[in-house]
Design a protein around this motif. Structure first.
Motif, short mmCIF file in Angstrom:
data_model
loop_
_atom_site.label_atom_id
_atom_site.label_comp_id
_atom_site.label_asym_id
_atom_site.label_seq_id
_atom_site.Cartn_x
_atom_site.Cartn_y
_atom_site.Cartn_z
N UNK A 184 -29.30 -17.64 35.66
CA UNK A 184 -30.21 -17.39 36.78
C UNK A 184 -30.15 -18.52 37.81
N UNK A 185 -29.32 -19.51 37.52
CA UNK A 185 -29.12 -20.60 38.49
C UNK A 185 -30.29 -21.55 38.58
N UNK A 186 -31.05 -21.72 37.48
CA UNK A 186 -32.23 -22.61 37.55
C UNK A 186 -31.81 -24.09 37.57
N UNK A 187 -30.63 -24.41 37.04
CA UNK A 187 -30.13 -25.79 37.09
C UNK A 187 -30.70 -26.69 36.00
N UNK A 188 -31.46 -26.13 35.06
CA UNK A 188 -32.05 -26.96 34.00
C UNK A 188 -30.97 -27.67 33.17
N UNK A 189 -29.84 -26.99 33.00
CA UNK A 189 -28.74 -27.57 32.20
C UNK A 189 -28.16 -28.80 32.89
N UNK B 173 -21.16 -29.17 35.24
CA UNK B 173 -20.83 -29.49 36.63
C UNK B 173 -21.50 -28.51 37.59
N UNK B 174 -22.09 -29.05 38.64
CA UNK B 174 -22.65 -28.20 39.70
C UNK B 174 -21.49 -27.73 40.59
N UNK B 175 -21.14 -26.44 40.47
CA UNK B 175 -19.99 -25.91 41.22
C UNK B 175 -20.44 -24.90 42.27
N UNK B 176 -21.68 -25.09 42.77
CA UNK B 176 -22.21 -24.17 43.77
C UNK B 176 -21.37 -24.25 45.05
N UNK B 177 -20.79 -23.12 45.50
CA UNK B 177 -20.01 -23.17 46.74
C UNK B 177 -20.92 -23.53 47.91
N UNK C 201 -24.10 -21.52 49.51
CA UNK C 201 -24.66 -20.53 48.58
C UNK C 201 -26.00 -21.05 48.04
N UNK C 202 -27.00 -20.14 47.94
CA UNK C 202 -28.34 -20.60 47.50
C UNK C 202 -28.41 -20.73 45.99
N UNK C 203 -27.91 -19.70 45.30
CA UNK C 203 -28.02 -19.70 43.84
C UNK C 203 -27.08 -20.74 43.24
N UNK C 204 -27.61 -21.57 42.33
CA UNK C 204 -26.76 -22.59 41.70
C UNK C 204 -25.69 -21.94 40.85
N UNK D 33 -20.70 -24.83 36.02
CA UNK D 33 -19.52 -24.65 35.16
C UNK D 33 -19.50 -25.76 34.11
N UNK D 34 -18.89 -25.44 32.97
CA UNK D 34 -18.75 -26.48 31.94
C UNK D 34 -17.28 -26.84 31.82
N UNK D 35 -16.99 -28.13 32.03
CA UNK D 35 -15.60 -28.59 31.98
C UNK D 35 -15.17 -28.66 30.52
#
Ligand SMILES: Cc1ncc(C[n+]2csc(CCOP(=O)(O)OP(=O)(O)O)c2C)c(N)n1
Length: 591
Positions: free
Chosen positions: A536-541, A550-554, A557-560, A563-565
């Motif tokens: 849901x793109x909450x960003x808690x992780x 990793x924050x890979x938000x283009x 774009x609003x929704x986070x 990705x996990x490397x």
């Protein structure tokens, strides 16, 4: 070290390794230490030598006491530590100055100007004056070896412990060292002589007089001792200098006259005055406090510069050049384009999992010193105090007694640090009816300084199997009524145990046990991945700062988008446990 017993002529050694080598060649029998940058490698270099008993002591005070015992039994003994370690060991230091020694006793302090990895940059030269013991300061690895060996001779000749002081630049720089064979030094054995070794007031009064006589004798000896030398050059400029600053002076004013002091306590007054008379303009160049300068001025010697204030930070050649007006020092090429790389907890570190729980609970954290201190940085920001090793528990108790609350603060402390100096404050909590929650972050090693063993790891410095202290049993024996062992990877269970502890009105110890990931690299776990359909793109992780998440938000774009490397992920599953949308799962094994 053992390999070089039949000496090849020369070797490239760090200052730390050279000190170990000097002690080895001088026949050191007992070497003790507690790890601490930049001194750790001294004991590490000696640990493989079968000729030397080596130990990681629980803390620096114990390390020095063991070395004192060995010395009183007639053995040559050395104790090494970082600068703040000498604060811990200062109690025995002040009195072993009175008893003196039998076998040579050498205490190495490795100071850290610039605080590459320390909580302060105190100048330990003051300790030598305070304890009234001689201090030697080498300027490169060859001298580090020679001074360490010589320190044993001085110790025995003058019946005194000797401090060898180095700084990070000396400890961690490599230069060529000429090696020699080890000369065995057989311990004479312990002898009864309470007038010398039992410091009750009547004996200590007499010994103090001997200490004062000894200082006079040492000052006389320092006048002609070969460790202090004049290098004649241009007599228009003279510089008094010691330690690493000598190298900087040689770099920026190679032709100046130099009084190089290898012995920086006590100072050779006549030699200083003679040198002062032989030059037109006299400077003192030193790092941190005006330790030499104030003593030189007190001799009535006129300097060509105004009185210095204590300096903050490391002294570098460029500053020496500005001060002496010499050749421009070659500055390292600027690294402006490199991205900053602040130190971070490793992916899969159990400390991060525990700190993420504390962040969620919004409690104050009375912190301590170890890898977990990195929790002060964003995004975790869960470290509200850090004073010195072992302080977390006492500080938390103090806050509790001042505020009457124990439900909004916990103390966190690493396993090595708990054993170093966390046990007595825990006794204080129980004795003085505190309700503190103490969390021992047990990663089964001293990680921050490079994975040294300690009394709970079941291994000695030399790698022998030994009894492993069980901290849960110790806490119970102290009288802590609630003792739990949790796995911080089990985030939900850990949170429950911490919540319950905060609600109690008596003390709790929680041991958050998860072996350091760097010790377990051979046992990889399945990496995680994000199911973008569920996310849901909450960003808690992202809130616990794992480098693999990793924050890979283009852009735009609003929704986070997270990705996990996979190449970084240690598979701890903490991000999975924190995710409210169950969007993180094990990545399927690659075929
Ligand atoms: C008096 C003193 N001695 C040594 C040090 C160096 N030092 C800092 S933290 C630490 C121990 C860290 O081990 P631990 O508490 O187990 O935490 P970890 O790094 O493993 O998480 C040491 C030896 C110091 N800062 N102060």
């Amino acid at each position: 070290m053992a390999k070089t017993t039949t000496a090849p002529a020369r070797a490239l050694l760090s200052g730390d390794e050279a000190i170990a080598r000097g002690a080895f060649e001088a026949g050191v029998k007992v070497a003790t230490a507690y790890p601490g940058t930049p001194a750790t490698e001294i004991l590490e270099a000696l640990a493989p030598c079968p000729e030397v008993y080596t130990e990681w002591a629980p803390n620096e005070k114990v390390a020095l006491e063991v070395a004192i015992g060995a010395s009183l039994a007639g053995a040559r003994a050395m104790c090494s530590m970082k600068h703040v370690g000498l604060n811990v060991a200062s109690d025995p230091l002040m009195t072993v100055s009175y008893t003196g020694v039998r076998g040579g006793l050498v205490i190495v302090t490795a100071d850290d100007p610039g605080m590459f990895s320390s909580q302060n940059e105190q100048d330990n030269r003051h300790y030598a004056r305070l304890a009234k013991v001689p201090m030697l300061e080498p300027s490169d690895s060859q001298e580090a070896k020679e001074f360490a060996a010589e320190a044993f001779e001085i110790s025995e000749q003058f019946d005194t412990p000797v401090i060898v002081r180095i700084t990070t630049r000396i400890a961690h720089s490599n230069s060529l060292v000429t090696l020699a064979e080890r000369r065995e030094h057989e311990p004479s054995g312990f002898r009864r002589d309470p007038a010398k070794t039992t410091m009750v007031p009547a004996n200590a009064r007499r010994r103090h007089e001997l200490v004062e006589q000894r200082t006079k004798a040492l000052a006389e000896w320092a006048e002609t001792c070969h460790l202090n030398r004049i290098e004649r050059g241009d007599k228009r400029v003279g510089v008094i200098v010691s330690g690493v600053a000598y190298q900087y002076v040689k770099e920026v004013r190679p032709r100046a006259s130099v009084l190089k002091l290898g012995v920086t306590n006590p100072l050779p007054v006549k030699l200083v005055k003679r040198f002062a008379r032989s030059v037109e303009r006299l400077y003192v160049v030193e790092e941190l406090d005006p330790y030499l300068e104030e003593q030189v001025r007190a001799m009535g010697v006129k300097l060509a510069h105004p009185p210095s204030a204590p300096r903050c930070g490391e002294l570098l050649p460029a500053a020496v050049g500005r001060f002496l007006g010499g050749r421009k020092a070659v500055a390292p090429a600027p690294a402006a384009d490199l991205p900053p790389r602040p130190p971070a907890l490793c992916p899969g570190c159990g400390h991060r999992a525990l700190l993420a729980v504390l962040k969620k609970l919004k409690v104050f954290v009375s912190g301590d010193i170890g890898c977990y201190t990195l929790g002060v940085q964003p995004p975790l920001q869960t470290m509200d105090t850090c004073i010195c090793m072992g302080a977390s528990i006492g500080v938390a108790l103090g806050v509790e007694k001042a505020t009457g609350r124990s439900d909004n603060m916990v103390a966190v402390i690493g396993d090595s640090t708990f054993i170093h100096s966390g046990i007595t404050p825990l006794v204080d909590v129980v004795y003085n009816r505190g309700a503190t929650t103490v969390i021992i972050l047990d990663n089964e090693t001293t990680a921050m300084t490079g994975h040294q063993n300690h009394p709970a790891t079941g291994k000695t410095a030399a790698g022998q199997a030994t009894h492993a202290l069980r901290m849960e049993d110790l806490a119970r024996a102290i009288g802590v009524p609630h003792v739990f062992v949790v796995d911080p990877y089990q985030v939900t269970e850990t949170e429950r145990v911490v919540r319950e502890a905060l609600g109690r009105d008596d003390p709790t110890v929680i041991i958050a046990r998860r072996r350091c990931v760097l010790l377990d690299r051979e046992r990889p776990r399945a990496p995680r991945r994000v199911d973008l359909d569920k996310c849901r793109g909450c960003g808690l992780c992202l809130s616990h700062g794992c480098p693999a998440v990793v924050d890979a938000t283009p852009p735009g774009e609003k929704k986070k988008r997270v990705e996990i490397a996979a190449h970084l992920c240690a598979g701890c599953g903490v991000c999975q446990a924190l995710c409210p949308s169950e969007a993180i799962e094990e990545a399927p094994a690659r075929g």
